[in-house]
Design a protein around this motif. Structure first.
Motif, PDB file in Angstrom:
ATOM      1  N   LEU A  29       0.966  -1.208   0.060  1.00 22.92           N
ATOM      2  CA  LEU A  29      -0.048   0.007   0.038  1.00 22.92           C
ATOM      3  C   LEU A  29       0.977   1.183  -0.001  1.00 22.92           C
ATOM      4  CD1 LEU A  29      -2.920   1.465   0.217  1.00 22.92           C
ATOM      5  CD2 LEU A  29      -2.478   1.343   2.813  1.00 22.92           C
ATOM      6  N   MET A  30       1.827   1.346   0.952  1.00 22.59           N
ATOM      7  CA  MET A  30       2.796   2.534   0.967  1.00 22.59           C
ATOM      8  C   MET A  30       3.174   2.754  -0.355  1.00 22.59           C
ATOM      9  SD  MET A  30       2.369   3.570   4.130  1.00 22.59           S
ATOM     10  CE  MET A  30       0.780   3.247   3.847  1.00 22.59           C
ATOM     11  N   SER A  31       3.949   1.564  -1.271  1.00 19.88           N
ATOM     12  CA  SER A  31       4.500   1.628  -2.408  1.00 19.88           C
ATOM     13  C   SER A  31       3.644   2.414  -3.332  1.00 19.88           C
ATOM     14  CB  SER A  31       4.983   0.493  -2.974  1.00 19.88           C
ATOM     15  OG  SER A  31       6.090  -0.068  -2.310  1.00 19.88           O
ATOM     16  N   GLU A  32       2.306   1.887  -3.426  1.00 18.35           N
ATOM     17  CA  GLU A  32       1.300   2.490  -4.165  1.00 18.35           C
ATOM     18  C   GLU A  32       1.089   4.029  -4.223  1.00 18.35           C
ATOM     19  OE1 GLU A  32       0.284   1.110  -7.214  1.00 18.35           O
ATOM     20  OE2 GLU A  32       1.720  -0.258  -6.955  1.00 18.35           O
ATOM     21  N   MET A  33       0.797   4.420  -2.699  1.00 20.20           N
ATOM     22  CA  MET A  33       0.494   5.649  -2.273  1.00 20.20           C
ATOM     23  C   MET A  33       1.545   6.858  -2.881  1.00 20.20           C
ATOM     24  SD  MET A  33      -1.420   4.976   1.280  1.00 20.20           S
ATOM     25  CE  MET A  33      -1.637   6.606   1.703  1.00 20.20           C
ATOM     26  N   ALA A  34       2.817   5.932  -2.569  1.00 22.56           N
ATOM     27  CA  ALA A  34       3.824   7.325  -2.989  1.00 22.56           C
ATOM     28  C   ALA A  34       3.982   7.252  -4.369  1.00 22.56           C
ATOM     29  CB  ALA A  34       5.438   6.417  -2.624  1.00 22.56           C
ATOM     30  N   LEU A  35       3.601   6.464  -5.245  1.00 20.54           N
ATOM     31  CA  LEU A  35       3.528   6.548  -6.759  1.00 20.54           C
ATOM     32  C   LEU A  35       2.525   7.522  -7.107  1.00 20.54           C
ATOM     33  CD1 LEU A  35       4.254   2.878  -7.788  1.00 20.54           C
ATOM     34  CD2 LEU A  35       5.638   5.071  -7.848  1.00 20.54           C
ATOM     35  N   VAL A  36       1.159   7.529  -6.516  1.00 23.08           N
ATOM     36  CA  VAL A  36      -0.055   8.291  -7.082  1.00 23.08           C
ATOM     37  C   VAL A  36       0.073   9.680  -6.587  1.00 23.08           C
ATOM     38  CG1 VAL A  36      -1.124   6.099  -7.382  1.00 23.08           C
ATOM     39  CG2 VAL A  36      -1.471   7.535  -5.104  1.00 23.08           C
ATOM     40  N   SER A  37       0.909  10.143  -5.714  1.00 24.27           N
ATOM     41  CA  SER A  37       0.904  11.397  -5.069  1.00 24.27           C
ATOM     42  C   SER A  37       1.465  12.357  -6.319  1.00 24.27           C
ATOM     43  CB  SER A  37       2.052  11.454  -4.166  1.00 24.27           C
ATOM     44  OG  SER A  37       1.740  10.783  -3.137  1.00 24.27           O
ATOM     45  N   LYS A  38       0.551  13.339  -6.356  1.00 27.34           N
ATOM     46  CA  LYS A  38       0.673  14.474  -7.308  1.00 27.34           C
ATOM     47  C   LYS A  38       0.816  15.805  -6.667  1.00 27.34           C
ATOM     48  CE  LYS A  38       0.884  11.709 -11.179  1.00 27.34           C
ATOM     49  NZ  LYS A  38       2.112  10.838 -10.693  1.00 27.34           N
ATOM     50  N   PRO A  39       1.526  16.763  -6.926  1.00 27.23           N
ATOM     51  CA  PRO A  39       1.339  18.154  -6.240  1.00 27.23           C
ATOM     52  C   PRO A  39       0.118  18.902  -6.909  1.00 27.23           C
ATOM     53  CG  PRO A  39       3.687  17.941  -7.065  1.00 27.23           C
ATOM     54  CD  PRO A  39       2.859  16.837  -7.688  1.00 27.23           C
ATOM     55  N   LEU A  40      -0.517  19.639  -5.932  1.00 28.10           N
ATOM     56  CA  LEU A  40      -1.549  20.439  -6.545  1.00 28.10           C
ATOM     57  C   LEU A  40      -1.078  21.403  -7.372  1.00 28.10           C
ATOM     58  CD1 LEU A  40      -3.538  20.771  -3.077  1.00 28.10           C
ATOM     59  CD2 LEU A  40      -4.138  19.254  -4.998  1.00 28.10           C
ATOM     60  N   GLU A  41      -1.941  22.028  -8.152  1.00 31.77           N
ATOM     61  CA  GLU A  41      -1.580  22.847  -9.400  1.00 31.77           C
ATOM     62  C   GLU A  41      -1.049  24.236  -8.511  1.00 31.77           C
ATOM     63  OE1 GLU A  41      -3.861  25.732 -12.545  1.00 31.77           O
ATOM     64  OE2 GLU A  41      -4.580  23.673 -12.207  1.00 31.77           O
ATOM     65  N   GLY A  42       0.240  24.722  -8.986  1.00 33.89           N
ATOM     66  CA  GLY A  42       0.747  25.906  -8.560  1.00 33.89           C
ATOM     67  C   GLY A  42       1.686  25.561  -7.516  1.00 33.89           C
ATOM     68  N   VAL A  43       1.712  24.388  -6.656  1.00 28.20           N
ATOM     69  CA  VAL A  43       2.599  24.345  -5.780  1.00 28.20           C
ATOM     70  C   VAL A  43       4.164  24.305  -5.901  1.00 28.20           C
ATOM     71  CG1 VAL A  43       3.425  22.286  -4.031  1.00 28.20           C
ATOM     72  CG2 VAL A  43       0.986  22.877  -4.296  1.00 28.20           C
ATOM     73  N   GLU A  44       4.441  24.116  -7.171  1.00 31.04           N
ATOM     74  CA  GLU A  44       5.814  23.850  -7.427  1.00 31.04           C
ATOM     75  C   GLU A  44       6.391  25.315  -7.705  1.00 31.04           C
ATOM     76  OE1 GLU A  44       7.111  20.442 -10.188  1.00 31.04           O
ATOM     77  OE2 GLU A  44       5.084  20.236 -10.252  1.00 31.04           O
ATOM     78  N   ALA A  45       5.576  26.234  -8.227  1.00 33.25           N
ATOM     79  CA  ALA A  45       5.723  27.460  -8.377  1.00 33.25           C
ATOM     80  C   ALA A  45       5.892  28.087  -7.080  1.00 33.25           C
ATOM     81  CB  ALA A  45       4.810  28.258  -9.229  1.00 33.25           C
ATOM     82  N   MET A  46       5.023  28.058  -5.983  1.00 29.92           N
ATOM     83  CA  MET A  46       5.024  28.625  -4.984  1.00 29.92           C
ATOM     84  C   MET A  46       6.300  28.096  -4.171  1.00 29.92           C
ATOM     85  SD  MET A  46       2.655  27.946  -1.550  1.00 29.92           S
ATOM     86  CE  MET A  46       3.168  26.237  -1.533  1.00 29.92           C
ATOM     87  N   LEU A  47       6.788  26.617  -4.087  1.00 37.52           N
ATOM     88  CA  LEU A  47       7.986  26.347  -3.355  1.00 37.52           C
ATOM     89  C   LEU A  47       9.183  27.001  -3.943  1.00 37.52           C
ATOM     90  CD1 LEU A  47       6.949  22.485  -3.061  1.00 37.52           C
ATOM     91  CD2 LEU A  47       7.155  24.105  -1.312  1.00 37.52           C
ATOM     92  N   GLU A  48       9.154  26.987  -5.165  1.00 39.51           N
ATOM     93  CA  GLU A  48      10.380  27.703  -6.056  1.00 39.51           C
ATOM     94  C   GLU A  48      10.552  29.357  -5.419  1.00 39.51           C
ATOM     95  OE1 GLU A  48      13.759  27.745  -7.604  1.00 39.51           O
ATOM     96  OE2 GLU A  48      12.679  25.974  -7.446  1.00 39.51           O
TER      97      GLU A  48
END
Length: 79
Positions: A29-48
């Motif tokens: 389960l943990m392996s699958e949960m890690a694979l399906v995680s995606k950042p919400l829209e705009g998160v990467e730009a905010m983090l940067e």
């Protein structure tokens, strides 16, 4: 209750039904949960935009190993 207790207990009934150890089911389960995680829209730009300007951290009730794999899979671990 320890983390291992949680990992065993939550799959106890399923483990009995299908013959796979509870800790193995938890790992799957943990392996699958890690694979399906995606950042919400705009998160990467905010983090940067914030990176290097403010202290950032993560607060979670999840298991450390899973959270680390999620950060790696989403390419956000540097933040």
């Amino acid at each position: 209750i320890t983390a291992e207790d949680i990992q065993k207990r939550r799959f106890a009934k399923l483990s009995e039904q299908i013959g796979i150890e509870p800790l193995m089911l938890n790992q799957m389960l943990m392996s699958e949960m890690a694979l399906v995680s995606k950042p919400l829209e705009g998160v990467e730009a905010m983090l940067e935009a914030l990176y290097g300007k403010v202290k950032m951290g993560i607060i979670t009730n999840g298991f450390t190993g899973l959270q680390q794999r999620r950060l790696e899979n989403t390419k956000t671990e540097k933040y």
